[in-house]
Design an enzyme around this catalytic site. Structure first.
Site, PDB file in Angstrom:
ATOM      1  N   ASP A 123     -12.794 -19.572  48.876  1.00 45.35           N
ATOM      2  CA  ASP A 123     -12.646 -18.117  48.913  1.00 45.35           C
ATOM      3  C   ASP A 123     -13.720 -17.387  48.133  1.00 45.35           C
ATOM      4  OD1 ASP A 123     -10.419 -18.127  50.499  1.00 45.35           O
ATOM      5  OD2 ASP A 123      -9.097 -18.516  48.817  1.00 45.35           O
TER       6      ASP A 123
ATOM      7  N   HIS B 180      -8.724 -25.123  41.892  1.00 45.14           N
ATOM      8  CA  HIS B 180      -7.985 -25.594  43.061  1.00 45.14           C
ATOM      9  C   HIS B 180      -7.027 -26.678  42.609  1.00 45.14           C
ATOM     10  CE1 HIS B 180      -7.129 -27.187  47.036  1.00 45.14           C
ATOM     11  NE2 HIS B 180      -7.518 -25.997  47.469  1.00 45.14           N
TER      12      HIS B 180
HETATM   13  N1  ACO Z   1      -9.564 -18.824  35.913  1.00 48.36           N
HETATM   14  C1  ACO Z   1      -9.314 -19.170  34.626  1.00 48.36           C
HETATM   15  N2  ACO Z   1      -8.536 -20.218  34.259  1.00 48.36           N
HETATM   16  C2  ACO Z   1      -8.004 -20.951  35.251  1.00 48.36           C
HETATM   17  C3  ACO Z   1      -8.235 -20.668  36.607  1.00 48.36           C
HETATM   18  C4  ACO Z   1      -9.051 -19.569  36.921  1.00 48.36           C
HETATM   19  N3  ACO Z   1      -9.298 -19.251  38.188  1.00 48.36           N
HETATM   20  N4  ACO Z   1      -7.569 -21.568  37.372  1.00 48.36           N
HETATM   21  C5  ACO Z   1      -6.944 -22.390  36.526  1.00 48.36           C
HETATM   22  N5  ACO Z   1      -7.210 -22.029  35.238  1.00 48.36           N
HETATM   23  C6  ACO Z   1      -6.757 -22.727  34.032  1.00 48.36           C
HETATM   24  C7  ACO Z   1      -5.290 -22.435  33.736  1.00 48.36           C
HETATM   25  O1  ACO Z   1      -5.135 -21.351  32.875  1.00 48.36           O
HETATM   26  C8  ACO Z   1      -4.826 -23.728  33.126  1.00 48.36           C
HETATM   27  O2  ACO Z   1      -5.238 -23.726  31.771  1.00 48.36           O
HETATM   28  P1  ACO Z   1      -4.345 -24.482  30.649  1.00 48.36           P
HETATM   29  O3  ACO Z   1      -4.323 -25.938  31.044  1.00 48.36           O
HETATM   30  O4  ACO Z   1      -5.089 -24.225  29.378  1.00 48.36           O
HETATM   31  O5  ACO Z   1      -2.992 -23.849  30.709  1.00 48.36           O
HETATM   32  C9  ACO Z   1      -5.639 -24.816  33.839  1.00 48.36           C
HETATM   33  O6  ACO Z   1      -6.846 -24.146  34.293  1.00 48.36           O
HETATM   34  C10 ACO Z   1      -4.919 -25.429  35.038  1.00 48.36           C
HETATM   35  O7  ACO Z   1      -4.436 -24.354  35.867  1.00 48.36           O
HETATM   36  P2  ACO Z   1      -3.136 -24.437  36.760  1.00 48.36           P
HETATM   37  O8  ACO Z   1      -2.709 -23.066  37.103  1.00 48.36           O
HETATM   38  O9  ACO Z   1      -2.148 -25.343  36.103  1.00 48.36           O
HETATM   39  O10 ACO Z   1      -3.701 -25.188  38.026  1.00 48.36           O
HETATM   40  P3  ACO Z   1      -3.037 -25.207  39.455  1.00 48.36           P
HETATM   41  O11 ACO Z   1      -3.540 -26.442  40.106  1.00 48.36           O
HETATM   42  O12 ACO Z   1      -1.571 -25.010  39.353  1.00 48.36           O
HETATM   43  O13 ACO Z   1      -3.636 -23.886  40.142  1.00 48.36           O
HETATM   44  C11 ACO Z   1      -4.899 -22.400  41.456  1.00 48.36           C
HETATM   45  C12 ACO Z   1      -4.587 -23.880  41.136  1.00 48.36           C
HETATM   46  C13 ACO Z   1      -3.613 -21.660  41.789  1.00 48.36           C
HETATM   47  C14 ACO Z   1      -5.822 -22.357  42.679  1.00 48.36           C
HETATM   48  C15 ACO Z   1      -5.602 -21.758  40.243  1.00 48.36           C
HETATM   49  O14 ACO Z   1      -6.786 -22.448  39.934  1.00 48.36           O
HETATM   50  C16 ACO Z   1      -5.879 -20.271  40.444  1.00 48.36           C
HETATM   51  O15 ACO Z   1      -4.999 -19.444  40.208  1.00 48.36           O
HETATM   52  N6  ACO Z   1      -7.136 -19.893  40.905  1.00 48.36           N
HETATM   53  C17 ACO Z   1      -7.461 -18.525  41.198  1.00 48.36           C
HETATM   54  C18 ACO Z   1      -6.877 -18.137  42.565  1.00 48.36           C
HETATM   55  C19 ACO Z   1      -7.648 -18.759  43.707  1.00 48.36           C
HETATM   56  O16 ACO Z   1      -8.853 -18.719  43.770  1.00 48.36           O
HETATM   57  N7  ACO Z   1      -6.885 -19.315  44.666  1.00 48.36           N
HETATM   58  C20 ACO Z   1      -7.423 -19.889  45.888  1.00 48.36           C
HETATM   59  C21 ACO Z   1      -7.132 -21.332  45.991  1.00 48.36           C
HETATM   60  S1  ACO Z   1      -7.970 -22.003  47.385  1.00 48.36           S
HETATM   61  C22 ACO Z   1      -7.048 -21.560  48.724  1.00 48.36           C
HETATM   62  O17 ACO Z   1      -5.871 -21.275  48.676  1.00 48.36           O
HETATM   63  C23 ACO Z   1      -7.761 -21.539  49.986  1.00 48.36           C
END
Ligand code: ACO
Length: 429
Positions: free
Chosen positions: A364, A306
């Site tokens: 979720d 998140h």
């Molecule tokens: N699985 C594996 N790796 C992940 C995940 C994941 N679900 N989420 C983040 N990471 C990793 C990224 O690869 C990144 O790694 P790095 O630093 O080595 O490049 C690091 O964690 C940070 O990730 P970002 O994408 O920069 O974090 P951001 O805050 O932009 O993204 C998000 C948040 C979009 C929710 C992300 O965690 C994601 O895509 N999760 C899966 C989708 C999801 O469940 N979304 C629902 C959110 S809750 C809602 O909307 C109600």
């Protein structure tokens, strides 16, 4: 509220930036005058360090894993309140008295039906359209049906539009579902409470009555409550940005629904359940964990991570309890999807990659399991999120419209394109 300031030095010139102190959360640097004074912009794609507005509605402490609506912790609201009361709280700022609650309930209940002409509008869509596609279109089209509540300068019209949206979104979501499965639309039943009415519109058919199980209605209501608002997330910011131009509320909420649909946001609940099904059995989990960690593989564990919560998502905790209750109630506690979800959560919470990146299950992760057990297809998960979030979008939109400082949202950019050049004729390229 600026009793502190920071100094910024650019090319030997000092600029004083006021520091604003919120009632909760980190201080905020006020850079509104920076461009005028120093001729520089700030650069923050994804708004990771930028507050786009001030707000009194929702507070999140991502490090502590806290979420409050108007100061009230989400755990208390989820266990002691109900969705309609939470709607009142979000919209008007205080918990209602008994009389205020009754009046609000009556107003919402009186608006649950949609204009009959809208039925024809639905019929223009293909049956296999995703219900979110239908909802974006139908909610946007509400401005073509309810002309008497589109003048945003009139507080009474804003109020009527708010009530209409909260009342009609469950009807529209249920109609989108019924249309997609070829069943007749079910009219709202105003004898039923908000959640029961939605379940009834989704699951009853003229040939057979649907008896709403109060425990399932309670679980549904809790899902609505947990999703009701979440401060300046992508879809809420979309609603605010759309509204900042003076667009009518129905158009703004349609914009919010469109943004919510994406798999990185509200679409994650559908994507998460599809992922759990794809994993299928507990022994395949390590393969998917490895993929999530592989930088070359775009796969992410849906339902994990998140932008704001770097501890745990408090909504996920409540949702997990609800999942256990609902599955027990329905006698599907040994559901293979739930087994995979539980084991995946256990492994990911111990895994160095997820621990170091603070990737915890989000709301979720469990909501899809509950909704599936209730009988909803995955395509309905995001529409249910959309109908729950509508009140948050409206509360934020109303707050923005009522703010005398409100101006059209217009971010700037860091241009990295070509320098000025002359047009070249086709024959010379
Ligand atoms: N699985 C594996 N790796 C992940 C995940 C994941 N679900 N989420 C983040 N990471 C990793 C990224 O690869 C990144 O790694 P790095 O630093 O080595 O490049 C690091 O964690 C940070 O990730 P970002 O994408 O920069 O974090 P951001 O805050 O932009 O993204 C998000 C948040 C979009 C929710 C992300 O965690 C994601 O895509 N999760 C899966 C989708 C999801 O469940 N979304 C629902 C959110 S809750 C809602 O909307 C109600």
């Amino acid at each position: 509220m600026a009793d502190k300031s920071a100094k910024l030095r650019i090319n030997d010139q000092d600029y004083e930036l006021p520091i604003l102190s919120p009632t909760q959360g980190p201080d905020v640097l006020d850079i509104r005058k920076l461009y005028g004074q120093a001729d520089v912009f700030t650069y923050d794609p994804g708004f990771t360090s930028t507050a786009s507005c001030d707000s009194t509605i929702t507070f999140i402490d991502g490090d502590k894993g806290e979420l409050w609506y108007r100061g009230y912790p989400i755990e208390q609201l989820a266990s002691q309140s109900n969705y309609l009361e939470v709607c009142y709280l979000l919209l008007y700022g205080e918990l209602p008295t008994t009389a205020q609650m009754e009046d609000f309930r009556t107003r919402v209940t009186r608006h649950t039906m949609v204009h009959e002409q809208m039925h024809n509008f639905f019929r223009g869509f293909r049956r296999d359209a995703h219900p979110m596609a239908t909802m974006v279109g139908v909610v946007g089209a509400m401005s073509a049906f309810y002309h008497d509540s589109t003048d945003i300068g009139d507080s009474w019209q804003r109020e009527v539009a708010s009530i209409r949206l909260i009342a009609k979104l469950p009807t529209i979501a249920a109609m989108a579902y019924k249309y997609s499965i070829g069943q007749p639309f079910v009219y709202p039943d105003n004898e039923l409470d908000y959640a029961s009415n939605f379940l009834n519109m989704c699951f009853s058919v003229p040939a057979e009555k649907y008896k709403v199980d109060p425990a399932l209605a309670r679980a549904m209501d809790r899902i609505f409550t947990l999703h009701a608002d979440h401060e300046q997330n992508a879809s809420t910011s979309t609603v605010r940005l759309a509204g900042s131009s003076g667009a009518n509320p129905f158009a703004c909420i349609a914009a919010g629904i469109a943004c919510l649909w994406g798999p990185a946001h509200g679409g994650a609940n559908q994507a998460c359940l599809e992922m759990l099904r794809e994993i299928g059995t507990v022994d395949r989990i390590p393969e998917f964990i490895a993929r999530a960690k592989d930088k070359e593989d775009p796969f992410r564990l849906m339902g994990f991570g998140h932008r704001v919560y770097k501890n745990f998502d408090p909504r996920a905790k409540v949702m997990k309890e609800s999942a256990d209750e609902v599955l027990d109630l329905l006698g599907v506690g040994d559901n293979p999807t739930l087994q995979v979800a539980k084991e995946l959560e256990r492994i990911a919470l111990e895994d160095e990659y997820f621990v170091s990146k603070k990737l915890y299950p989000n709301v979720d992760f469990y909501s899809g399991i509950i909704l599936e057990a209730m009988g909803f297809p995955t395509s309905m998960f995001t529409p249910i999120f959309a109908l729950s979030r509508t009140v948050g979008w409206i509360a934020q939109w109303k707050e923005m419209i009522g703010d005398p400082q409100n101006k059209i949202g217009r971010p700037r950019q860091l241009y990295v394109g070509s320098d000025k050049r002359d047009y070249v004729d086709f024959s010379k390229r």
